[in-house]
Design a protein around this motif. Structure first.
Motif, mmCIF file in Angstrom:
data_model
loop_
_atom_site.group_PDB
_atom_site.id
_atom_site.type_symbol
_atom_site.label_atom_id
_atom_site.label_comp_id
_atom_site.label_asym_id
_atom_site.label_seq_id
_atom_site.Cartn_x
_atom_site.Cartn_y
_atom_site.Cartn_z
ATOM 1 N N SER A 1 0.796 -1.230 -0.021
ATOM 2 C CA SER A 1 0.005 0.042 0.075
ATOM 3 C C SER A 1 0.853 1.373 -0.084
ATOM 4 N N THR A 2 0.158 2.328 -0.353
ATOM 5 C CA THR A 2 1.044 3.634 -0.194
ATOM 6 C C THR A 2 0.430 4.499 0.639
ATOM 7 N N LYS A 3 0.951 5.435 1.101
ATOM 8 C CA LYS A 3 0.378 6.510 2.195
ATOM 9 C C LYS A 3 1.120 7.837 1.707
ATOM 10 N N SER A 4 0.301 9.077 1.591
ATOM 11 C CA SER A 4 1.005 10.072 1.131
ATOM 12 C C SER A 4 1.116 10.812 2.403
ATOM 13 N N LEU A 5 2.075 11.661 2.737
ATOM 14 C CA LEU A 5 2.344 12.293 3.782
ATOM 15 C C LEU A 5 2.921 13.707 3.611
ATOM 16 N N ASP A 6 2.782 14.694 4.368
ATOM 17 C CA ASP A 6 3.450 15.932 4.240
ATOM 18 C C ASP A 6 4.148 16.248 5.154
ATOM 19 N N LEU A 7 5.448 16.213 4.673
ATOM 20 C CA LEU A 7 6.656 16.115 5.416
ATOM 21 C C LEU A 7 7.432 17.654 5.366
ATOM 22 N N LYS A 8 7.058 18.468 6.296
ATOM 23 C CA LYS A 8 7.690 19.827 6.073
ATOM 24 C C LYS A 8 7.224 20.621 4.977
#
Length: 162
Positions: A82-89
């Protein structure tokens, strides 16, 4: 695909799923991950939903998967890429990971149901369900608790011509 759950039978949720079915929208739902009877959870217990339990890589019912007569069909739910979208900084990034649960199994079935509906736009929801069940392998699972469905569905075996 609906991957959430609440303890008990929540009539408004089941009414919403029934209303969706009246407009030819099929609700495919996760059975839950507590290793108990799915009838004690909503939306798994909603009659108009297709409730999906999770299987292992060894074609066994996953020990964590809820089970029972409310579980209509089983699909892969252990170690699913699976994939997960993240907002890193402030920067969007995607991670790939393996996830486990009936929330991994339900989208598998929803995708096949969507394919059936796309290829057969005149099908009723009953015909979509019947086609889903006919594509599942009966009696192929081990380790399942009593009073549950035994149809195992996985995309590699799906034949859209049937």
């Amino acid at each position: 695909s609906i991957s959430l759950g609440a303890v008990g039978y929540l009539l408004p949720v089941c009414q919403a799923i029934a209303g969706a079915a009246e407009t030819k929208l099929l609700s495919v739902v996760a059975a839950g991950n507590d290793g108990i009877e799915a009838a004690g959870y909503t939306p798994a217990a909603c009659a108009e939903a297709v409730t999906v339990g999770a299987t292992t890589e060894e074609d066994a019912c996953a020990s964590f998967s809820n089970y029972g007569p409310c579980v209509d069909i089983w699909a892969p739910g252990v170690r699913i890429n699976s994939t997960k979208s993240l907002d890193l900084k402030g920067k969007q990034t995607s991670l790939t990971m393996e996830l486990t649960g009936t929330s991994m199994a339900a989208p598998h079935v929803a995708a096949i149901a969507g394919n059936i509906m796309a290829l057969n736009p005149g099908f009723t929801l009953a015909q979509v369900r019947a086609t889903l069940y006919s594509q599942g392998r009966a009696g192929s699972l081990s380790g399942c608790r009593a009073n549950g469905g035994d149809r195992d569905l996985f995309a590699q075996q799906y034949d859209p011509s049937q």
